[in-house]
Scaffold this motif. Structure first.
Motif, PDB file in Angstrom:
ATOM      1  N   THR A 149       0.721  -1.338  -0.197  1.00  0.00           N
ATOM      2  CA  THR A 149       0.049  -0.112   0.057  1.00  0.00           C
ATOM      3  C   THR A 149       0.895   1.146   0.119  1.00  0.00           C
ATOM      4  O   THR A 149       0.506   2.029  -0.633  1.00  0.00           O
ATOM      5  CB  THR A 149      -0.838   0.077   1.213  1.00  0.00           C
ATOM      6  OG1 THR A 149      -0.149  -0.325   2.521  1.00  0.00           O
ATOM      7  CG2 THR A 149      -2.234  -0.999   1.168  1.00  0.00           C
TER       8      THR A 149
ATOM      9  N   ARG B  37       1.516   2.868  -3.302  1.00  0.00           N
ATOM     10  CA  ARG B  37       0.307   3.719  -3.908  1.00  0.00           C
ATOM     11  C   ARG B  37       0.227   5.016  -3.430  1.00  0.00           C
ATOM     12  O   ARG B  37      -0.146   5.701  -4.067  1.00  0.00           O
ATOM     13  CB  ARG B  37      -0.966   2.849  -3.744  1.00  0.00           C
ATOM     14  CG  ARG B  37      -0.643   1.331  -4.619  1.00  0.00           C
ATOM     15  CD  ARG B  37      -2.043   0.578  -4.117  1.00  0.00           C
ATOM     16  NE  ARG B  37      -3.218   0.922  -4.481  1.00  0.00           N
ATOM     17  CZ  ARG B  37      -4.355   0.556  -4.304  1.00  0.00           C
ATOM     18  NH1 ARG B  37      -4.399  -0.359  -3.692  1.00  0.00           N
ATOM     19  NH2 ARG B  37      -5.462   1.316  -4.721  1.00  0.00           N
TER      20      ARG B  37
ATOM     21  N   ALA C 252      -5.283   4.071   0.517  1.00  0.00           N
ATOM     22  CA  ALA C 252      -4.324   4.048  -0.681  1.00  0.00           C
ATOM     23  C   ALA C 252      -5.442   4.266  -1.996  1.00  0.00           C
ATOM     24  O   ALA C 252      -5.075   4.980  -2.789  1.00  0.00           O
ATOM     25  CB  ALA C 252      -3.433   2.736  -0.870  1.00  0.00           C
ATOM     26  N   ALA C 253      -6.220   3.472  -1.868  1.00  0.00           N
ATOM     27  CA  ALA C 253      -7.450   3.776  -2.815  1.00  0.00           C
ATOM     28  C   ALA C 253      -8.195   5.061  -3.020  1.00  0.00           C
ATOM     29  O   ALA C 253      -8.345   5.443  -4.188  1.00  0.00           O
ATOM     30  CB  ALA C 253      -8.555   2.645  -2.827  1.00  0.00           C
TER      31      ALA C 253
ATOM     32  N   ASP D  95       2.802   7.196  -4.816  1.00  0.00           N
ATOM     33  CA  ASP D  95       2.468   7.539  -5.962  1.00  0.00           C
ATOM     34  C   ASP D  95       1.297   8.805  -5.962  1.00  0.00           C
ATOM     35  O   ASP D  95       1.425   9.630  -6.995  1.00  0.00           O
ATOM     36  CB  ASP D  95       1.951   6.333  -6.713  1.00  0.00           C
ATOM     37  CG  ASP D  95       3.051   5.277  -7.108  1.00  0.00           C
ATOM     38  OD1 ASP D  95       4.151   5.847  -7.097  1.00  0.00           O
ATOM     39  OD2 ASP D  95       2.666   4.142  -7.518  1.00  0.00           O
TER      40      ASP D  95
ATOM     41  N   ARG E 140      -5.706  -0.553   2.727  1.00  0.00           N
ATOM     42  CA  ARG E 140      -5.941  -0.375   1.201  1.00  0.00           C
ATOM     43  C   ARG E 140      -7.068   0.450   0.907  1.00  0.00           C
ATOM     44  O   ARG E 140      -6.943   1.111  -0.266  1.00  0.00           O
ATOM     45  CB  ARG E 140      -6.504  -1.837   0.710  1.00  0.00           C
ATOM     46  CG  ARG E 140      -5.052  -3.044   0.740  1.00  0.00           C
ATOM     47  CD  ARG E 140      -5.704  -4.267   0.366  1.00  0.00           C
ATOM     48  NE  ARG E 140      -4.623  -5.211   0.224  1.00  0.00           N
ATOM     49  CZ  ARG E 140      -4.858  -6.646   0.336  1.00  0.00           C
ATOM     50  NH1 ARG E 140      -5.963  -6.962  -0.176  1.00  0.00           N
ATOM     51  NH2 ARG E 140      -3.911  -7.371   0.196  1.00  0.00           N
TER      52      ARG E 140
END
Length: 310
Positions: free
Chosen positions: A120, A123, A278-279, A126, A275
């Motif tokens: 995670t 991400r 991160a999403a 990023d 997660r």
């Protein structure tokens, strides 16, 4: 009235003495003021002087603008950095302490706990990189030693790398000496992951970034006093995303934006190990941009520069 740096005077607010001469300057009539050296300096009318001042201001503003964000002309960016020192702010975050950081309305400090985590954290990094946003990561020592490449990436991309113990125990349930040893072990582990070695043995390690957050916010008066004496700033939060509770990214986005609107900014707590976080993060950063929020990065005094507020 003289204009600083030019030796100029505005003609319609100054009546020259009889000894002054007249001349033609910039296509307009100007007055030449006598100087101590016997030379004369031209006076410019108000219109010309205001034009010069506007040009100087425009040049200064242009130089103050941050560099463009690669690949994202409409990036959120980092508005400024804020130096935090334990001498003036030993503890911050109104969820846990009486005071917080000196932030303006709609300024936010983004913080992430418990990482790094290979599934995670990349991400999260990023998403932050795409928006040219700097955050603060409060790392577990054991995770830092397991994934030093992610710790080094955080630092290389300009984030603040801080501390969250070695293994995430609740420190207020431990003897003070054992809790201090756990904190120091975490300090040494993170600095070893970053720099290859720690400056001091874990028992007395002074972290390069003296920022710490208690796991579960489980502090004690004795430990707070110890950390303050050592010059380490303890971070709480002004609001949190609640991402330790299972939910969809959309549910989390709605929750944290609602809390942010109610608080009008502040220190926001996330976990880069989740997660759903991160999403959700790309949409959250876009929402900050569209809502007129400004990101502030916190740095320790030793890392600050002359451009602290940029």
């Amino acid at each position: 009235m003289y204009a600083g740096g030019f030796g100029l005077a505005i003609t319609n607010s100054f009546r020259p003495p009889r000894s002054c001469e007249r001349a033609r300057t910039f296509g307009r009539t100007a007055t030449l003021l006598p100087q101590a050296s016997g030379q004369t300096v031209p006076m410019i009318d108000r219109t010309t002087l205001l034009a010069l001042a506007a040009l100087a201001i425009a040049t200064t503003v242009a130089r103050a603008q941050p560099a463009p964000c690669p690949g994202n002309a409409d990036a959120l960016g980092t508005a400024r950095t804020l130096t935090v020192d334990a001498a003036s702010l030993p503890r911050v975050g109104r969820k846990h302490f009486p005071q917080t950081l000196p932030l303006a309305a709609k300024e936010v400090v983004l913080t992430f706990d418990d990482g790094p985590e290979p599934g995670t954290t990349p991400r999260v990094l990023d998403a932050l990189k795409h928006e040219c946003v700097q955050a603060s990561f409060f790392l577990l020592g054991r995770s830092a030693l397991a994934h030093p490449e992610l710790v080094r990436r955080e630092r290389a991309e300009g984030h603040t790398v801080a501390h969250h113990t070695f293994s995430h125990p609740l420190l207020d349930r431990m003897p003070v000496a054992a809790a201090q040893a756990e904190i120091d072990r975490g300090f040494a582990a993170v600095d070893t992951a970053l720099y290859g070695s720690a400056d001091h043995p874990p028992k007395s390690h002074a972290p390069k970034t003296p920022f710490f957050r208690f796991p579960g916010f489980a502090s004690s008066p004795a430990l707070l006093d110890v950390l303050e004496r050592r010059g380490i700033v303890v971070f709480g939060a002004d609001l949190w995303a609640g991402d330790w509770n299972p939910m969809t990214p959309d549910q989390q986005l709605k929750l944290v934006l609602g809390r942010l609107e109610a608080s009008r900014g502040g220190i926001v707590l996330f976990h880069d190990t989740k997660r759903q976080t991160a999403a959700m993060l790309p949409a959250f950063l876009r929402a900050l941009k569209n809502g007129g929020y400004r990101v502030v990065q916190v740095v320790p005094a030793a890392a600050s520069t002359a451009e602290t507020d940029r």
